[in-house]
Write an enzyme that holds these catalytic residues in place. Structure first.
Site, PDB file in Angstrom:
ATOM      1  N   CYS A 123       0.804  -1.212   0.000  1.00 31.00           N
ATOM      2  CA  CYS A 123       0.000   0.000   0.000  1.00 31.00           C
ATOM      3  C   CYS A 123       0.846   1.276   0.000  1.00 31.00           C
ATOM      4  CB  CYS A 123      -0.970  -0.027   1.181  1.00 31.00           C
ATOM      5  SG  CYS A 123      -2.400   1.077   0.979  1.00 31.00           S
ATOM      6  N   HIS A 220      -4.018  -5.990   1.618  1.00 32.43           N
ATOM      7  CA  HIS A 220      -3.871  -6.147   3.067  1.00 32.43           C
ATOM      8  C   HIS A 220      -4.490  -7.486   3.454  1.00 32.43           C
ATOM      9  CE1 HIS A 220      -2.669  -1.934   3.646  1.00 32.43           C
ATOM     10  NE2 HIS A 220      -3.656  -1.586   2.841  1.00 32.43           N
TER      11      HIS A 220
END
Length: 268
Positions: A123, A220
């Site tokens: 990310c 994630h």
């Protein structure tokens, strides 16, 4: 052959700990020793990304390798002789706090990547390993350019379960939660093609970016507990980079397989 030491920083049986360093030893004779570096755990460690580090340490032990886990935050001395690098995501404020330090370390990190050190960046760090990230306020945070990619803030968030088809790692599942829209350049290939979800930008069906032995991704969840094939690929490259021979032990991944099946069956 599971190891018994804790990865919380508190020494347990078979492990020792001191500031910034944890040692995790496998039971019995070790097949080798790995040095794993977690980048910026203080500022870039949200949405369960610490779980990726835990998985790498534990699976390395199960495969019979001792692990030295070191961390790096702004102002620290960057460790040398690293065999695997892992870093997580963070909010825009976290990215702002690390950006100057990351730029100061760009040459070293780029050299490591070119030399074949396996890396997993999630990310926010995925974005900053690209060329730049333009935030929603118009601020441009420069990246270090290891991945040929650029990111701009989008009008909303891309959130939900996501499934990818990859060239060499099979189906990969995770959970995305990002507003950045990333576009890959010709110098990077995607981590995978989106089967369900949005991916890099919601339009071109790509997710993540790969170069050398580096994987950047928005996934994630955390990523590695549900994708042990990816974890073992990173560990294999790390063992090879250390000069050792990858000699994996059989591991029962039943629970990981069940978690993958549930994640792929759930609506976004």
């Amino acid at each position: 052959m599971s190891g018994m030491s804790s990865v919380s920083g508190v020494s347990g049986a078979g492990g020792s700990a001191h500031e910034g360093l944890w040692e995790h030893r496998t039971e019995g004779p070790a097949r080798g020793r790995l040095r794993v570096l977690q980048l910026y755990p203080r500022d870039m460690n949200i949405y369960g990304d610490w779980g990726n580090t835990l998985v790498l340490v534990r699976r390395a032990q199960w495969h019979g390798y001792d692990v030295e886990l070191v961390s790096y935050d702004p102002g620290d001395e960057l460790p040398g002789d690293v065999h695997l690098v892992v870093g997580g995501g963070g909010q825009d404020s976290g990215q702002s706090r690390i950006k100057d330090d990351l730029l100061a370390r760009a040459a070293e990190l780029s050299a490591w990547a070119s030399d074949g050190v396996p890396m997993l960046v999630i990310c926010g760090l995925y974005q900053l390993f690209g060329h730049r990230f333009a935030t929603g306020t118009g601020t441009v945070i420069p990246g270090i350019g290891v991945i040929d990619a650029e990111t701009v803030a989008g009008p909303g968030r891309l959130i939900g379960n996501i499934t990818l088809d990859t060239d060499d790692l099979g189906r990969v599942v995770g959970y995305e939660n990002h507003s950045g829209l990333t576009t890959l350049g010709p110098g990077a290939r995607p981590f995978g093609r989106v089967l369900s979800g949005d991916g890099n930008n919601g339009t071109d069906s790509t997710e993540g970016g790969r170069v050398h032995h580096l994987i950047g991704t928005y996934l994630h969840g955390s990523l590695l507990p549900k994708n042990p094939v990816v974890a073992d690929w990173l560990l294999a490259r790390a063992v090879e980079h250390s000069g050792g021979r990858w000699d994996p032990a059989p591991i029962d991944d039943t629970w990981a397989d069940r978690a993958r099946a549930v994640a792929m069956s759930r609506p976004r």
